[in-house]
Design an enzyme around this catalytic site. Structure first.
Site, short mmCIF file in Angstrom:
data_model
loop_
_atom_site.label_atom_id
_atom_site.label_comp_id
_atom_site.label_asym_id
_atom_site.label_seq_id
_atom_site.Cartn_x
_atom_site.Cartn_y
_atom_site.Cartn_z
N ASN A 30 1.63 14.10 -6.82
CA ASN A 30 1.42 12.65 -6.85
C ASN A 30 1.04 12.26 -8.27
O ASN A 30 0.70 13.13 -9.08
CB ASN A 30 0.34 12.25 -5.83
CG ASN A 30 -0.94 13.03 -6.02
OD1 ASN A 30 -1.59 12.94 -7.05
ND2 ASN A 30 -1.30 13.84 -5.03
N GLY A 38 1.72 18.73 2.03
CA GLY A 38 3.00 19.39 1.82
C GLY A 38 2.94 20.48 0.77
O GLY A 38 1.98 21.24 0.67
N VAL A 39 3.99 20.56 -0.04
CA VAL A 39 4.07 21.60 -1.07
C VAL A 39 2.95 21.46 -2.10
O VAL A 39 2.42 22.45 -2.59
CB VAL A 39 5.47 21.62 -1.74
CG1 VAL A 39 5.70 20.41 -2.62
CG2 VAL A 39 5.68 22.89 -2.52
N ASP A 40 2.56 20.24 -2.41
CA ASP A 40 1.49 20.00 -3.37
C ASP A 40 0.19 20.65 -2.89
O ASP A 40 -0.47 21.39 -3.63
CB ASP A 40 1.31 18.49 -3.56
CG ASP A 40 0.35 18.11 -4.68
OD1 ASP A 40 0.12 18.92 -5.59
OD2 ASP A 40 -0.14 16.97 -4.64
N GLY A 129 9.45 14.54 1.79
CA GLY A 129 8.40 14.57 2.81
C GLY A 129 7.86 13.17 3.04
O GLY A 129 8.59 12.26 3.43
N VAL A 130 6.58 12.97 2.75
CA VAL A 130 5.93 11.68 3.00
C VAL A 130 6.50 10.55 2.13
O VAL A 130 6.29 9.38 2.44
CB VAL A 130 4.39 11.76 2.83
CG1 VAL A 130 3.78 12.68 3.85
CG2 VAL A 130 4.01 12.14 1.42
#
Length: 184
Positions: A30, A38-40, A129-130
């Site tokens: 972000n 998620g991946v983050d 994703g989001v």
């Protein structure tokens, strides 16, 4: 599935990017570089507090990063030379330049990897994703951007030998494999 472009192997696999074997991974971050979901979140959890500490330094220096930009940190506890954080666009229906911004994510990440002499880099599925970017358009944008980048560089300018798309979800892996065949 893999293809070779300008002596660079470009491939797709299904799995967890935090256990990939290579030099650098890309994080779908972000703009504040805070570990999210998620991946983050997975990268921040697996890499430990050092990644978050380095992201805080980037925030102090420049206030985070804008969509399409990329920044590099060490990998903390992860076995990589570095983590490239890039911010994908939030899907707003396609009329807000989302595809160009997503392409810029891949290009700025590749520029950063090359400028640090990386021989291998892995990408997640950025913005799908989001951020709700349509998966088929995101896949085509990712492949077009990466393959064009590799084709347009002279071998001397390109330390990369391997670029891999790591898809956490099975449907994304199938989509990338099907579309990658179009480039072979």
């Amino acid at each position: 599935m893999q293809i070779t472009v300008n002596n660079v192997v470009i491939s797709v696999s299904e799995g967890n990017i935090t256990v990939w074997q290579g030099e650098m991974i890309v994080n779908a971050s972000n703009s504040g570089l805070y570990g999210g979901g998620g991946v983050d979140g997975a990268i921040h959890r697996a890499g430990g507090p050092r990644i978050a500490e380095e992201c805080a330094v980037i925030r102090q220096k420049q206030g985070g990063i804008l969509p399409g930009e990329a920044a590099l940190t060490t990998a903390g506890l992860l076995p990589f030379r570095g983590v490239i954080h890039t911010v994908g666009p939030i899907w707003k229906g396609g009329s807000a330049g989302e595809t160009a911004i997503l392409s810029k994510c891949y290009l700025s990440s590749l520029d950063l990897a090359c400028s640090h002499g990386a021989r291998s880099v892995a990408f997640p599925n950025i913005s799908t994703g989001v951020y709700n970017f349509p998966k088929d358009l995101a896949c085509r944008t990712a492949l077009d951007s990466v393959i064009t980048y590799v084709r347009e560089r002279k071998s001397a300018e390109l330390p990369l030998q391997r670029i891999e798309f790591i898809c956490f979800e099975h449907d994304n892996a199938e989509l990338y494999e099907a579309m990658l065949k179009d480039y072979s």
